[in-house]
Design an enzyme around this catalytic site. Sequence first.
Site, PDB file in Angstrom:
ATOM      1  CG  ASN A 165      -0.255  -0.317   2.498  1.00 55.91           C
ATOM      2  OD1 ASN A 165       0.449  -1.321   2.617  1.00 55.91           O
ATOM      3  ND2 ASN A 165      -0.436   0.532   3.488  1.00 55.91           N
ATOM      4  CD  GLN A 193      -3.712  -0.310  -1.400  1.00 61.74           C
ATOM      5  OE1 GLN A 193      -4.036   0.249  -2.453  1.00 61.74           O
ATOM      6  NE2 GLN A 193      -4.050   0.185  -0.220  1.00 61.74           N
ATOM      7  N   GLY A 214     -13.787  -3.178  -0.453  1.00 59.47           N
ATOM      8  CA  GLY A 214     -14.636  -2.420  -1.367  1.00 59.47           C
ATOM      9  C   GLY A 214     -14.160  -0.996  -1.595  1.00 59.47           C
ATOM     10  CG  HIS A 215     -12.570   1.667   1.618  1.00 64.47           C
ATOM     11  ND1 HIS A 215     -11.617   2.623   1.834  1.00 64.47           N
ATOM     12  CD2 HIS A 215     -12.225   0.624   2.390  1.00 64.47           C
ATOM     13  CE1 HIS A 215     -10.736   2.181   2.715  1.00 64.47           C
ATOM     14  NE2 HIS A 215     -11.085   0.973   3.073  1.00 64.47           N
ATOM     15  CB  THR A 251     -28.592  -9.444   8.592  1.00 64.80           C
ATOM     16  OG1 THR A 251     -29.406 -10.253   9.433  1.00 64.80           O
ATOM     17  CG2 THR A 251     -29.398  -8.972   7.400  1.00 64.80           C
ATOM     18  CB  CYS A 339       5.225  14.272  12.305  1.00 63.02           C
ATOM     19  SG  CYS A 339       6.555  14.636  13.424  1.00 63.02           S
TER      20      CYS A 339
END
Lengths: 406, 286
Positions: A165, A193, A214-215, A251, A339
């Site tokens: 990634n 990825q 999915g995203h 579900t 950072c």
Amino acid sequence: MTFNLQEGLPPRPPDGVYLDNNATTRVAPEVVEAMLPFLSGNYGNPSSMHAFGAAAGRAVDRARVQTAALIGAALPAEIVFTAGGSESDNLAIVGTLRAHPGKRHLVTTSVEHPAVLGLCRELQSRQGYEVDYLPVDARGNLDPDDLRRVLRPDTAVVSVMAANNETGVVFPVEEIGRIVKEHGAVYHVDAVQAVGKLPLDMADSTVDLLSLSGHKLHACKGVGALYVRRGTKLRPLIAGGHQERGRRAGTENVPGIVALGRACELAAAGREAEQVAVRRLRDRLEGAVLAAVPDCRVNGDPERRLPNTTNLSFDYIEGEGILLLLDRAGVAASSGSACTSGSLEPSHVLKAMGVPFIASHGSIRFSLSRYSTEEEIDYTAAALPRIVERLRAITPFGKERKTFGG
Amino acid sequence: MWDYSEKVLDHFMNPRNVGALDDADGVGEVGSMACGDALRLCFKLGPDGRIADARFQTFGCGSAIASSSMLTEMLKGLTLEQAARISNEDIARELDGLPREKMHCSVMGREALEAAMVDYYRRQGRDVPCGLLVQDVEICHCFQVSRETIIKTIRQYRLREIEDVTHYTKAGGGCTACHHDIRHLIEEVWQELEAAPAGLVQVEMPAVDDERSRQIREVLENDIARALRTDGGDIELVAIRGHRVHVKLTGACASCPSSGATIKGWVEQQLREHVSPDLEVVEVKS
């Protein structure tokens, strides 16, 4: 006496430039359209014995076929829908360990996503499993011989990412898989990825388990899948229901699953052409920045990378400052700097590659998508050198001076 | 995304006093590129002995740049004695706060200030006031954090977890090899803190609890002890006998040979200024 760090930046494009697609992607308009009915009228539970349920069930079945098709799975039933990449990784690894209680050894790599790395550390420190973390070389590549050396008769699972990634470096999935299979371990690939960017054909593969999210491919957040090769022994993480053939109770997230299916369908149809275009833009950005900025380098093997990712290091400055200024200029990117993470440690991936601290603190990742445009790339390539120049104007370090007291 | 205040963002986007001074009176350099942040701070005194100009160069994140910029603004116009009392907390406060994980950026500012002042006193051939001396062992090698800094920070912020020490000083944020030592220091400081509850240790209660002794105690606690603690020292009130205030210096001040002269004089001056001009300080050695 004020120094304006933003001085000399080109005028900001009104909509901004999103180049952080390895973090998450825009939901494709076609995907939104496909999922909307399942957020309104089609709200049935796929398990129910009535027309509402049947409509939802058909939609889930269809998404399963679409998802299976993108990764070349032989059977739609090999797809288990989950809540995302991290759950898929957890299900793959923990589910395999539970199915093979006598085996106490795992192998992974030192550059995995935290979903795998964090889980392996947890299994090691709290549950007494033994874990080997394979090293990578300076370009981020694995040495298959390292894997041969650590595999044991009691190795339950080998978990290796398809593409990194942070750097985009692609691992030789099948070459590794052949070694794993020689030793009889289960082979899990975190392909979060890679799916939609690289060709995958599970029907002709050594992979037993493959995670996707999915995203990361223009579906929404909260949905993912685990490919489970038929015959692979796996215990569920979430028990209490028959859904997903008893491999994942609960579900179904019908709108999310529909979104994932549609996104997979779009990726399958457009992948080849899109990736050629994305690679061209990535190379254009990388080339322009390398030409304009001194003391700048690419992290990761340039020959074995995802087409959409470039990870660049800028010496003498720190990544968070670059990101904040890029953000002001409307450009969204990400950094391997300490950072930005709050952990103080720069990226574990760059560290594993032996990238010196001086470069890893100033590393920036740009990750493109099918929606990236040439104008956006040219704008970014114009803004970034100026930002680097301004930050270098206020740092105490440079070519002549790399440390204090020296 | 960090929740930076408007002031932090302003001092990052538009840093004040960037650069170096060719004729600086004091220069302090802390951190390194390996640490992920570094600061070079310099100042110049005016003819009145006050800081006429201060400049900085920073390698670091947004809040490190903002902390450096704010510090240089705060320094201008101060005497060295006043500057010495600027704590990292003051820097963070002036910036309307820093995210917890970023407190070490303000600590770096304070450390650079100390280093610049030590540099000034050395250049002048003068004794360095004891609170400024960093005579110390490095505990965290990844981020070069000294034992003194860690102890000071644990005490000042009443820290109990290694993670907190890391947030405030960066110590332990790298290879984690020093976690054992940090755990030890936390235990050590807390033993000390619990043995001597917050505030002054009154070895001998003042005979008369009048208004003046109340004021003396207040100044000792609110101004003097607090200032000393930021440098690892502390002070105990032993007794008030007439116009004589008997105190005992503890912590870093106790072992400092120049404390008698510098601290006693300063404590006396504070008490005379805030309570009564006839007061005299007597240092009780342990």
